[in-house]
Design a protein around this motif. Structure first.
Motif, PDB file in Angstrom:
ATOM      1  N   LEU A 100       0.696  -1.271   0.064  1.00 17.50           N
ATOM      2  CA  LEU A 100       0.041  -0.001  -0.077  1.00 17.50           C
ATOM      3  C   LEU A 100       0.780   1.255   0.122  1.00 17.50           C
ATOM      4  N   ARG A 101       0.484   2.131  -1.033  1.00 16.15           N
ATOM      5  CA  ARG A 101       1.081   3.308  -1.028  1.00 16.15           C
ATOM      6  C   ARG A 101       0.717   4.678  -0.022  1.00 16.15           C
ATOM      7  N   SER A 102      -0.532   4.326   0.636  1.00 16.64           N
ATOM      8  CA  SER A 102      -1.053   5.533   1.578  1.00 16.64           C
ATOM      9  C   SER A 102      -0.440   5.309   2.731  1.00 16.64           C
ATOM     10  N   PRO A 103      -0.485   6.479   3.380  1.00 21.65           N
ATOM     11  CA  PRO A 103       0.284   6.712   4.691  1.00 21.65           C
ATOM     12  C   PRO A 103      -0.665   6.014   5.994  1.00 21.65           C
ATOM     13  N   LEU A 104      -1.173   5.064   5.791  1.00 23.40           N
ATOM     14  CA  LEU A 104      -1.949   4.369   6.659  1.00 23.40           C
ATOM     15  C   LEU A 104      -1.228   3.926   7.953  1.00 23.40           C
ATOM     16  N   LEU A 105       0.074   3.355   7.869  1.00 25.31           N
ATOM     17  CA  LEU A 105       0.703   2.831   8.963  1.00 25.31           C
ATOM     18  C   LEU A 105       1.098   4.111   9.800  1.00 25.31           C
ATOM     19  N   ALA A 106       1.744   5.151   9.000  1.00 24.64           N
ATOM     20  CA  ALA A 106       2.249   6.177   9.856  1.00 24.64           C
ATOM     21  C   ALA A 106       1.280   7.049  10.480  1.00 24.64           C
ATOM     22  N   THR A 107       0.010   7.028   9.926  1.00 20.63           N
ATOM     23  CA  THR A 107      -1.062   7.645  10.595  1.00 20.63           C
ATOM     24  C   THR A 107      -1.643   7.089  11.889  1.00 20.63           C
ATOM     25  N   THR A 108      -1.690   5.723  11.589  1.00 24.71           N
ATOM     26  CA  THR A 108      -2.297   4.850  12.803  1.00 24.71           C
ATOM     27  C   THR A 108      -1.280   4.981  13.787  1.00 24.71           C
ATOM     28  N   VAL A 109       0.006   5.017  13.539  1.00 27.22           N
ATOM     29  CA  VAL A 109       0.999   4.914  14.959  1.00 27.22           C
ATOM     30  C   VAL A 109       0.903   6.347  15.596  1.00 27.22           C
ATOM     31  N   ALA A 110       0.796   7.388  14.525  1.00 29.72           N
ATOM     32  CA  ALA A 110       0.850   8.690  15.145  1.00 29.72           C
ATOM     33  C   ALA A 110      -0.478   8.977  16.224  1.00 29.72           C
ATOM     34  N   ALA A 111      -1.546   8.330  15.734  1.00 29.36           N
ATOM     35  CA  ALA A 111      -2.878   8.387  16.367  1.00 29.36           C
ATOM     36  C   ALA A 111      -2.617   7.580  17.643  1.00 29.36           C
ATOM     37  N   LEU A 112      -2.158   6.309  17.505  1.00 27.55           N
ATOM     38  CA  LEU A 112      -2.163   5.436  18.854  1.00 27.55           C
ATOM     39  C   LEU A 112      -1.233   5.939  19.908  1.00 27.55           C
ATOM     40  N   SER A 113      -0.248   6.853  19.327  1.00 26.07           N
ATOM     41  CA  SER A 113       0.832   7.420  20.258  1.00 26.07           C
ATOM     42  C   SER A 113       0.309   8.369  21.336  1.00 26.07           C
ATOM     43  N   LEU A 114      -0.738   9.085  20.960  1.00 27.19           N
ATOM     44  CA  LEU A 114      -1.156  10.413  21.617  1.00 27.19           C
ATOM     45  C   LEU A 114      -1.992   9.895  23.082  1.00 27.19           C
ATOM     46  N   ASP A 115      -1.653  10.531  23.846  1.00 28.43           N
ATOM     47  CA  ASP A 115      -2.258  10.598  25.267  1.00 28.43           C
ATOM     48  C   ASP A 115      -3.607  11.508  25.144  1.00 28.43           C
ATOM     49  N   PRO A 116      -4.773  10.609  25.168  1.00 29.70           N
ATOM     50  CA  PRO A 116      -6.229  11.171  24.847  1.00 29.70           C
ATOM     51  C   PRO A 116      -6.367  12.532  25.951  1.00 29.70           C
ATOM     52  N   ALA A 117      -5.803  12.027  27.155  1.00 33.39           N
ATOM     53  CA  ALA A 117      -6.077  12.958  28.210  1.00 33.39           C
ATOM     54  C   ALA A 117      -5.444  14.409  28.224  1.00 33.39           C
ATOM     55  N   LEU A 118      -4.370  14.560  27.163  1.00 30.67           N
ATOM     56  CA  LEU A 118      -3.861  16.140  27.081  1.00 30.67           C
ATOM     57  C   LEU A 118      -4.646  16.710  26.041  1.00 30.67           C
ATOM     58  N   PRO A 119      -5.098  18.141  26.131  1.00 35.89           N
ATOM     59  CA  PRO A 119      -5.730  18.912  25.359  1.00 35.89           C
ATOM     60  C   PRO A 119      -5.405  18.827  24.146  1.00 35.89           C
ATOM     61  N   ALA A 120      -4.016  18.917  23.551  1.00 40.70           N
ATOM     62  CA  ALA A 120      -3.654  18.935  22.259  1.00 40.70           C
ATOM     63  C   ALA A 120      -3.691  17.433  21.342  1.00 40.70           C
ATOM     64  N   SER A 121      -3.686  16.564  22.296  1.00 45.89           N
ATOM     65  CA  SER A 121      -3.953  14.997  21.652  1.00 45.89           C
ATOM     66  C   SER A 121      -5.658  15.089  21.476  1.00 45.89           C
ATOM     67  N   ALA A 122      -6.238  15.338  22.328  1.00 46.02           N
ATOM     68  CA  ALA A 122      -7.832  15.386  22.090  1.00 46.02           C
ATOM     69  C   ALA A 122      -8.201  16.125  20.982  1.00 46.02           C
ATOM     70  N   ALA A 123      -7.560  17.316  20.498  1.00 45.14           N
ATOM     71  CA  ALA A 123      -7.855  18.206  19.575  1.00 45.14           C
ATOM     72  C   ALA A 123      -7.397  17.545  18.279  1.00 45.14           C
ATOM     73  N   LEU A 124      -6.222  16.721  17.940  1.00 48.78           N
ATOM     74  CA  LEU A 124      -5.730  15.972  16.896  1.00 48.78           C
ATOM     75  C   LEU A 124      -6.598  14.581  16.394  1.00 48.78           C
ATOM     76  N   LEU A 125      -6.982  14.114  17.549  1.00 45.57           N
ATOM     77  CA  LEU A 125      -7.360  12.727  17.228  1.00 45.57           C
ATOM     78  C   LEU A 125      -8.720  12.580  16.286  1.00 45.57           C
ATOM     79  N   PRO A 126      -9.789  13.639  16.351  1.00 42.62           N
ATOM     80  CA  PRO A 126     -10.914  13.643  15.310  1.00 42.62           C
ATOM     81  C   PRO A 126     -10.222  13.729  13.973  1.00 42.62           C
TER      82      PRO A 126
END
Length: 322
Positions: free
Chosen positions: A64-90
């Motif tokens: 696959l040429r789409s950036p699925l792996l990188a985006t998945t890892v980026a999202a799962l690396s975030l701590d949802p309790a932090l405001p900046a993470s909560a803003a990025l996840l959606p």
């Protein structure tokens, strides 16, 4: 490893979709694969790393040429309790924002009135040229950098882009106070993808041996070739078992050793299988038109990403207390 009916359905759906090319808008909008392992409260489906691993395996099989792996890892690396993470996840869940992770490099972070300022550089950042946000590690914490300064980086693998991230007083937002899990997530993701690469390469090879004839009989009837394929199957199954153990261990203490171990086994298996496939395919395996070289290039680059075999063994020894 026995998969549930739901897992088999997910695998079949992902494989069928990736066989059509894996358009990013359809991948995110129609199938919602970037939302798979993100919590429902942030616009995701609330699945686990097991389901994400199944999809990433099929993505590897399809190169696959789409950036699925990188985006998945980026999202799962975030701590949802932090405001900046909560803003990025959606935005990461919807696919409107493409993410990448920069974990192995040099970076210093100092506080600023609006967050942090980052200085440093990272090479071989996967899918960085497409990323709208890069999750950066300073060795302790993770920071989100918007509109990153990315320099395209030539690589052996033409099916996936890499880039160099340059940080010079770049504004960053704190998204996790613990950088270690991001490394383990990247290891697990690359391991799952590598199993798909090895499996697809081996399937191509077996199909060739069953149809190509020599002396009036299929090549698959020759014992020497059957033995070589059997050895490759054993390597693949060992890698698959290590990956399943790792993705199921996510969220537990054993994930810190299971993830790099899976990456070590799976990346090595993919490298050995794809190299052997080139030879077993005979003359056609050395042609530019056949996919064999693409699988070999993906396996070769993945084996060196996020820690080569020597670095992973040292990491495992250190984490095992040996």
């Amino acid at each position: 490893m026995t998969e549930s009916p739901e897992h088999l359905a997910l695998r079949d759906s992902a494989a069928a979709f990736f066989s059509t090319g894996g358009d990013w808008k359809r991948l995110t909008g129609e199938l919602g694969l970037t939302a798979l392992a993100i919590g429902e409260e942030h616009g995701g489906f609330g699945a686990t790393l097991v389901e994400a691993g199944i999809v990433l395996e099929e993505a590897g099989a399809a190169l696959l040429r789409s950036p699925l792996l990188a985006t998945t890892v980026a999202a799962l690396s975030l701590d949802p309790a932090l405001p900046a993470s909560a803003a990025l996840l959606p935005a990461l869940a919807s696919g409107d924002l493409i993410g990448a992770v920069a974990l192995d490099g040099t970076c210093t972070a100092r506080p600023s009135p609006d967050g942090f300022l980052l200085d440093g550089s990272f090479e071989h950042v996967l899918d960085a040229t497409d990323a709208g946000v890069v999750i950066v590690s300073d060795g302790t914490c993770l920071f989100a950098v918007d509109d990153p300064d990315i320099r395209p980086q030539p690589t052996l693998d033409q099916t996936r882009t890499q880039g160099t991230l340059v940080l010079w007083q770049a504004p960053g937002r704190l998204v996790s106070r613990d950088a270690a899990p991001a490394h383990d997530l990247l290891h697990a993701a690359l391991a799952a993808e590598s199993v798909g690469v090895a499996r697809a390469s081996l399937d191509l090879t077996v199909a060739h041996l069953r149809t190509r004839q020599q002396f009036g009989v299929p090549l698959a009837t020759f014992q020497a070739l059957r033995h070589r394929v059997a050895d490759l199957v054993v390597q693949l199954e060992q890698a698959r078992s290590s990956v399943w153990h790792a993705v199921r261990a996510h969220g537990t203490d054993s994930f810190a050793t299971a993830a790099p171990l899976a990456k070590l086994h799976a990346a090595d298996a993919a490298w050995h299988v794809t190299r052997a496939s080139i030879q077993l395919l005979g003359g056609i395996g050395f042609t530019w038109e056949h996919d064999a070289h693409r699988y070999l290039k993906r396996a070769t680059t993945t084996r060196l990403l996020a820690g080569d075999p020597v670095a992973l063994r040292r990491l495992l020894l250190a984490r095992s207390g040996l």
